[in-house]
Structures are given as C-alpha cells and as structure tokens.
Design an enzyme around this catalytic site. Structure first.
Site, PDB file in Angstrom:
ATOM      1  N   ASP A 128     -35.950 -33.749 -44.014  1.00 22.60           N
ATOM      2  CA  ASP A 128     -35.577 -34.520 -42.838  1.00 22.60           C
ATOM      3  C   ASP A 128     -36.705 -34.405 -41.819  1.00 22.60           C
ATOM      4  O   ASP A 128     -36.995 -33.315 -41.322  1.00 22.60           O
ATOM      5  CB  ASP A 128     -34.270 -33.973 -42.255  1.00 22.60           C
ATOM      6  N   ARG A 130     -36.850 -36.440 -39.004  1.00 20.65           N
ATOM      7  CA  ARG A 130     -36.457 -37.088 -37.758  1.00 20.65           C
ATOM      8  C   ARG A 130     -36.665 -36.162 -36.560  1.00 20.65           C
ATOM      9  O   ARG A 130     -36.601 -34.945 -36.691  1.00 20.65           O
ATOM     10  CB  ARG A 130     -34.985 -37.504 -37.814  1.00 20.65           C
TER      11      ARG A 130
END
Length: 204
Positions: A128, A130
């Site tokens: 991830d 983000r």
C-alpha cells in the site's frame, strides 16, 4: 517548498444520493486533481462523517467485482446523505498508489495465483503506497474540527492522526463478500489488518 492547496471551484452536483457541493483542488505537492464532495455545513463542526476514497477506475467507474471500492464509494455517499452532512474526499492515487497500469498487471498476477499484496510486491511496490497529507490539507481547508472516518483500514486512521486530524470515531464500510472479491477481502483482513468479517467472528 511549502505545501500549498487551493480550493479553485465549488459547484453543485445532484446525485442519486442527494445533492452535494463538489470542491476542486489544485496543489503543488503532486499536481493531481483531487476533489471533495461536501454535503451540508461542515465548517467548525465536530464528528463529521468523512470518507477518504482513493481512486479505483475499475471499481468506481466500471463496477468491477474484483474489489469493494465502487460499493464503498456508493455506501459512503448514502451514509453522508442520511446523516445530512459530511465529506467524501476523492484522492487520485489509483491502485493503492501504484497507478492503473501496475494495478492491471497485478490483476493478471492474481489470476495466476498471487494475492493482491504479493502481486504489488512482485511488481516492485509496497502493498500500500497511499498517503493522506493532501486529504488532511483538504479537511483543514474545509475547516472540519473532528471526524468520524468511514473506513475498515486502521492504518488510515493512524496516518490521519499523525497528520493532526482529530479522528473521534470509525464508521465501518463493509461491502458484501462474493466469489469475485472474497480472496481480495480475506487478504486485506489477514495481511493488511483491515477490520473485515468481524461480525462473523463475533458470532463464533
């Protein structure tokens, strides 16, 4: 260079989940077009329902059943409409931050047997990638005091708190599991600590 965010345009958007104001932001951080859907008066308010949603072209636009993104987007808009106020921030960070091309390549790896985490790593990325600094600036621009975050992801809560956002509660946004997304959801729960399938566990 000091991070700068500008709320350039606000316009009325009627939807099947009621009427929202769409705020278009420019910034000098990533130069992407991030937006916020806002219902009601959120300035100076506490306990504002907020969804921070990362772009998913396949799920949000095409209705792909490989993930739960489109369903979460729909659920968030419905919950905000029912509450009468709230914010949905739409961040342009496709594929948990790896971009559309790499996400589609990851889909092919998943069809060959990898899970969503291993596929990202195989392509040279983190599970991830983000980040939420722009979302925090957008909430600051909207003058939101504290939020109830619509998420199943504890990391998102932690990241926002580190950025100075007062997260006072969590609203689950759990989409139904089915044959096309079950493996994906189980991987998010097992490898990424997403709070999924908890109601089932509580019944055991």
């Amino acid at each position: 260079m000091k991070p700068q965010l500008d709320n350039l345009v606000q316009t009325r958007i009627p939807t099947r989940h009621g009427e929202f104001m769409l705020h278009y932001y420019s910034n000098n951080i990533d130069e992407k077009e991030h937006v916020a859907l806002v219902k009601g008066d959120v300035a100076g308010k506490d306990n504002v329902p907020v969804r921070i949603h990362s772009e998913c072209f396949t799920g949000d636009v095409l209705g792909s059943r490989r993930c739960d993104c489109g369903e979460q987007l729909d659920m968030a808009m419905k919950l905000i409409d029912e509450a009468g106020f709230g914010v949905l921030i739409y961040l342009r960070q496709e594929g948990r931050g790896i971009g559309l091309l790499k996400k589609l390549q990851a889909y092919n790896l998943q069809d060959e047997g990898m899970d969503t985490v291993d596929a990202n790593i195989h392509l040279g990325h983190l599970a991830d990638e983000r980040e939420y600094s722009i979302a925090a600036l957008m909430l600051e621009n909207l003058k939101v005091k504290s939020i109830e975050l619509m998420t199943n992801n504890p990391k998102k809560i932690d990241e926002l708190k580190k950025l100075g956002i007062q997260v006072v509660g969590r609203i689950p946004v759990e989409a139904p599991a089915h044959k096309d997304n079950l493996g994906y959801l189980k991987t998010k729960a097992k490898k990424m600590a997403h709070m999924l399938f908890e109601s089932n566990h509580n019944k055991d």
